[in-house]
Write a protein that holds these residues in place. Structure first.
Motif, PDB file in Angstrom:
ATOM      1  N   THR A   1      -1.317  -8.805 -52.844  1.00 39.65           N
ATOM      2  CA  THR A   1      -1.205 -10.180 -53.323  1.00 39.65           C
ATOM      3  C   THR A   1      -2.533 -10.918 -53.190  1.00 39.65           C
ATOM      4  OG1 THR A   1      -0.410 -10.906 -51.141  1.00 39.65           O
ATOM      5  CG2 THR A   1       1.262 -10.303 -52.789  1.00 39.65           C
ATOM      6  N   ARG A   2      -3.515 -10.244 -52.596  1.00 41.46           N
ATOM      7  CA  ARG A   2      -4.877 -10.787 -52.516  1.00 41.46           C
ATOM      8  C   ARG A   2      -5.860  -9.695 -52.943  1.00 41.46           C
ATOM      9  NH1 ARG A   2      -5.020 -15.765 -50.649  1.00 41.46           N
ATOM     10  NH2 ARG A   2      -3.409 -16.532 -49.241  1.00 41.46           N
ATOM     11  N   PRO A   3      -5.874  -9.384 -54.228  1.00 39.49           N
ATOM     12  CA  PRO A   3      -6.727  -8.295 -54.732  1.00 39.49           C
ATOM     13  C   PRO A   3      -8.191  -8.701 -54.811  1.00 39.49           C
ATOM     14  CG  PRO A   3      -5.646  -9.376 -56.551  1.00 39.49           C
ATOM     15  CD  PRO A   3      -5.110 -10.021 -55.301  1.00 39.49           C
ATOM     16  N   THR A   4      -9.016  -7.736 -55.124  1.00 35.82           N
ATOM     17  CA  THR A   4     -10.439  -7.968 -55.358  1.00 35.82           C
ATOM     18  C   THR A   4     -10.715  -7.919 -56.855  1.00 35.82           C
ATOM     19  OG1 THR A   4     -11.159  -7.064 -53.230  1.00 35.82           O
ATOM     20  CG2 THR A   4     -12.768  -7.031 -55.020  1.00 35.82           C
ATOM     21  N   PHE A   5     -11.439  -8.920 -57.350  1.00 39.37           N
ATOM     22  CA  PHE A   5     -11.860  -8.960 -58.749  1.00 39.37           C
ATOM     23  C   PHE A   5     -13.353  -8.632 -58.798  1.00 39.37           C
ATOM     24  CE2 PHE A   5      -8.369 -12.003 -58.286  1.00 39.37           C
ATOM     25  CZ  PHE A   5      -7.481 -11.532 -59.244  1.00 39.37           C
ATOM     26  N   ALA A   6     -13.752  -7.839 -59.777  1.00 38.81           N
ATOM     27  CA  ALA A   6     -15.154  -7.426 -59.865  1.00 38.81           C
ATOM     28  C   ALA A   6     -15.614  -7.416 -61.311  1.00 38.81           C
ATOM     29  CB  ALA A   6     -15.332  -6.037 -59.236  1.00 38.81           C
ATOM     30  N   TRP A   7     -16.877  -7.760 -61.506  1.00 37.23           N
ATOM     31  CA  TRP A   7     -17.441  -7.742 -62.861  1.00 37.23           C
ATOM     32  C   TRP A   7     -18.945  -7.444 -62.791  1.00 37.23           C
ATOM     33  CZ3 TRP A   7     -15.446 -12.113 -60.491  1.00 37.23           C
ATOM     34  CH2 TRP A   7     -16.365 -13.122 -60.163  1.00 37.23           C
ATOM     35  N   PHE A   8     -19.458  -6.978 -63.911  1.00 30.76           N
ATOM     36  CA  PHE A   8     -20.873  -6.637 -64.049  1.00 30.76           C
ATOM     37  C   PHE A   8     -21.575  -7.692 -64.902  1.00 30.76           C
ATOM     38  CE2 PHE A   8     -23.943  -4.844 -67.095  1.00 30.76           C
ATOM     39  CZ  PHE A   8     -24.962  -4.456 -66.234  1.00 30.76           C
TER      40      PHE A   8
ATOM     41  N   ALA B   1     -10.258 -19.043 -51.569  1.00 34.18           N
ATOM     42  CA  ALA B   1     -10.593 -19.721 -52.821  1.00 34.18           C
ATOM     43  C   ALA B   1      -9.524 -19.541 -53.891  1.00 34.18           C
ATOM     44  CB  ALA B   1     -11.930 -19.214 -53.348  1.00 34.18           C
ATOM     45  N   LEU B   2      -8.717 -18.505 -53.758  1.00 33.73           N
ATOM     46  CA  LEU B   2      -7.702 -18.211 -54.762  1.00 33.73           C
ATOM     47  C   LEU B   2      -6.313 -18.181 -54.123  1.00 33.73           C
ATOM     48  CD1 LEU B   2      -9.461 -15.329 -56.747  1.00 33.73           C
ATOM     49  CD2 LEU B   2      -9.139 -17.691 -57.493  1.00 33.73           C
ATOM     50  N   PRO B   3      -5.289 -18.574 -54.857  1.00 30.57           N
ATOM     51  CA  PRO B   3      -3.940 -18.547 -54.292  1.00 30.57           C
ATOM     52  C   PRO B   3      -3.435 -17.121 -54.121  1.00 30.57           C
ATOM     53  CG  PRO B   3      -3.854 -19.068 -56.625  1.00 30.57           C
ATOM     54  CD  PRO B   3      -5.313 -19.057 -56.251  1.00 30.57           C
ATOM     55  N   GLU B   4      -2.511 -16.940 -53.200  1.00 29.76           N
ATOM     56  CA  GLU B   4      -1.880 -15.637 -53.038  1.00 29.76           C
ATOM     57  C   GLU B   4      -1.022 -15.358 -54.263  1.00 29.76           C
ATOM     58  OE1 GLU B   4       0.580 -13.099 -49.652  1.00 29.76           O
ATOM     59  OE2 GLU B   4       0.432 -15.285 -49.505  1.00 29.76           O
ATOM     60  N   LEU B   5      -1.141 -14.149 -54.814  1.00 31.82           N
ATOM     61  CA  LEU B   5      -0.394 -13.794 -56.007  1.00 31.82           C
ATOM     62  C   LEU B   5       1.052 -13.436 -55.642  1.00 31.82           C
ATOM     63  CD1 LEU B   5      -3.047 -11.657 -57.940  1.00 31.82           C
ATOM     64  CD2 LEU B   5      -2.833 -14.143 -57.709  1.00 31.82           C
ATOM     65  N   THR B   6       1.903 -13.450 -56.635  1.00 30.30           N
ATOM     66  CA  THR B   6       3.336 -13.211 -56.422  1.00 30.30           C
ATOM     67  C   THR B   6       3.728 -11.836 -56.924  1.00 30.30           C
ATOM     68  OG1 THR B   6       3.800 -15.580 -56.662  1.00 30.30           O
ATOM     69  CG2 THR B   6       5.663 -14.063 -56.908  1.00 30.30           C
TER      70      THR B   6
ATOM     71  N   GLU C   1      -1.329  -6.977 -62.855  1.00 32.54           N
ATOM     72  CA  GLU C   1       0.098  -7.068 -62.565  1.00 32.54           C
ATOM     73  C   GLU C   1       0.333  -6.690 -61.104  1.00 32.54           C
ATOM     74  OE1 GLU C   1       4.391  -5.192 -64.063  1.00 32.54           O
ATOM     75  OE2 GLU C   1       2.518  -4.650 -65.057  1.00 32.54           O
ATOM     76  N   VAL C   2       1.039  -7.546 -60.374  1.00 33.10           N
ATOM     77  CA  VAL C   2       1.355  -7.291 -58.967  1.00 33.10           C
ATOM     78  C   VAL C   2       2.732  -6.632 -58.900  1.00 33.10           C
ATOM     79  CG1 VAL C   2       1.514  -8.271 -56.655  1.00 33.10           C
ATOM     80  CG2 VAL C   2       0.061  -9.371 -58.374  1.00 33.10           C
ATOM     81  N   VAL C   3       2.759  -5.410 -58.396  1.00 30.20           N
ATOM     82  CA  VAL C   3       4.000  -4.633 -58.375  1.00 30.20           C
ATOM     83  C   VAL C   3       4.449  -4.409 -56.937  1.00 30.20           C
ATOM     84  CG1 VAL C   3       3.450  -3.492 -60.548  1.00 30.20           C
ATOM     85  CG2 VAL C   3       2.758  -2.431 -58.390  1.00 30.20           C
TER      86      VAL C   3
ATOM     87  N   ASP D   1      -6.172  -1.532 -56.361  1.00 29.99           N
ATOM     88  CA  ASP D   1      -6.181  -1.097 -54.967  1.00 29.99           C
ATOM     89  C   ASP D   1      -7.236  -0.013 -54.750  1.00 29.99           C
ATOM     90  OD1 ASP D   1      -3.833  -2.649 -53.850  1.00 29.99           O
ATOM     91  OD2 ASP D   1      -2.906  -1.674 -55.565  1.00 29.99           O
ATOM     92  N   VAL D   2      -7.425   0.848 -55.743  1.00 33.16           N
ATOM     93  CA  VAL D   2      -8.526   1.808 -55.675  1.00 33.16           C
ATOM     94  C   VAL D   2      -9.857   1.056 -55.677  1.00 33.16           C
ATOM     95  CG1 VAL D   2      -9.673   3.742 -56.812  1.00 33.16           C
ATOM     96  CG2 VAL D   2      -7.181   3.613 -56.830  1.00 33.16           C
ATOM     97  N   LEU D   3      -9.974   0.072 -56.550  1.00 30.02           N
ATOM     98  CA  LEU D   3     -11.193  -0.736 -56.628  1.00 30.02           C
ATOM     99  C   LEU D   3     -11.489  -1.412 -55.295  1.00 30.02           C
ATOM    100  CD1 LEU D   3     -13.380  -2.206 -58.475  1.00 30.02           C
ATOM    101  CD2 LEU D   3     -11.689  -4.029 -58.671  1.00 30.02           C
ATOM    102  N   LYS D   4     -10.475  -2.043 -54.712  1.00 29.33           N
ATOM    103  CA  LYS D   4     -10.657  -2.752 -53.439  1.00 29.33           C
ATOM    104  C   LYS D   4     -11.089  -1.790 -52.339  1.00 29.33           C
ATOM    105  CE  LYS D   4      -8.266  -6.091 -50.466  1.00 29.33           C
ATOM    106  NZ  LYS D   4      -7.007  -6.878 -50.317  1.00 29.33           N
ATOM    107  N   THR D   5     -10.479  -0.614 -52.299  1.00 30.81           N
ATOM    108  CA  THR D   5     -10.825   0.385 -51.286  1.00 30.81           C
ATOM    109  C   THR D   5     -12.252   0.876 -51.467  1.00 30.81           C
ATOM    110  OG1 THR D   5      -8.520   1.115 -51.188  1.00 30.81           O
ATOM    111  CG2 THR D   5     -10.166   2.602 -50.289  1.00 30.81           C
ATOM    112  N   ALA D   6     -12.643   1.112 -52.711  1.00 31.33           N
ATOM    113  CA  ALA D   6     -13.970   1.664 -52.999  1.00 31.33           C
ATOM    114  C   ALA D   6     -15.097   0.692 -52.684  1.00 31.33           C
ATOM    115  CB  ALA D   6     -14.044   2.097 -54.461  1.00 31.33           C
TER     116      ALA D   6
END
Length: 247
Positions: A81-88, A134-139, A168-170, A201-206
């Motif tokens: 519910t608190r993922p990591t967002f990444a961009w180039f 900075a961002l709300p917890e996702l549902t 999508e949060v599953v 989740d793979v992205l966040k771990t990496a």
């Protein structure tokens, strides 16, 4: 995107996935997500190779100025519910960035958070934003569209560059929960996430520090390979510096 272009891109992705499997990274499940049957999200790329009229890195101009680290035109999934967002970011100039998060409500997306201030500026390379204070917890069970906008000229919003994607949060399945509880090794955890098609989740771990271990570095490189659509992009992404955004 016409059928022929889509076919070429699909063939490139399949080739990269086969190479990853040979390397033993076990990322095929997360990098070959099935296309959703409902509204497809955006591709996660700014249009064309147009920048903001600033000096660019010494790369081909057809590389998009902004690329989100997402599974292309497929909605990436997560159990966090608190993922990591990444961009180039391609270009070297420091420009204002605006980040927006929308929540899906029936067939529309409504804005739930916007970040635009003097502290959020572009840096060439890969930028990471963790969904903390900075961002709300996702549902769980909800879909969100996230958007990054590069402000080329505050007086001319039409000149800005933006890219967007869907997350999508599953729910966490019982079997996966048991498997995750049985290992503290981050590479093994990433493999479990990959097998469950949990891209973010793979992205966040990496990318979560410390991530200098050889296997985690290989995991990160494989993830970047899956985002790139040609050799130029691949090299550019892999050679990029990583910048964590502090909010």
């Amino acid at each position: 995107m016409n059928h022929q272009v889509a076919l070429v891109l699909t063939q490139r992705i399949v080739t990269r996935l086969a190479a990853s499997l040979v390397l033993g990274l076990w990322l095929v499940p997360v990098l070959s997500l099935a296309q959703d049957s409902d509204t497809a999200p955006a591709s996660g790329r700014s249009s064309g190779g147009r920048g903001c009229g600033t000096n660019t890195l010494s790369v081909a101009s057809d590389v998009p100025a902004l690329i989100l680290l997402t599974p292309g035109q497929q909605a990436g999934k997560t159990i966090s519910t608190r993922p990591t967002f990444a961009w180039f970011v391609r270009d070297a100039a420091s420009l204002p960035i605006e980040f927006r998060l929308y929540e899906q409500d029936n067939d529309r997306f409504k804005l739930v958070k916007e970040i635009k201030d003097d502290r959020l500026r572009s840096v060439p390379g890969i930028m990471l934003m963790s969904a903390g204070g900075a961002l709300p917890e996702l549902t769980i069970g909800k879909r969100y569209r996230w958007q990054v906008e590069l402000v080329c000229n505050p007086s001319r919003p039409s000149s800005n560059l933006f890219a967007e994607a869907v997350i999508e949060v599953v729910p966490l399945q019982a079997g996966l929960k048991t498997q995750l509880a049985q290992t503290r090794d981050r590479v093994n955890q990433a493999k479990l996430y990959a097998q469950a098609n949990l891209w973010y989740d793979v992205l966040k771990t990496a990318f979560t520090p410390p991530s200098s271990a050889t296997q985690l570095h290989a995991l990160r490189q494989s993830l970047l390979n899956s985002v790139a659509i040609d050799a130029t992009e691949c090299k550019l992404l892999q050679d990029s510096s990583i910048h964590a955004i502090q909010r």
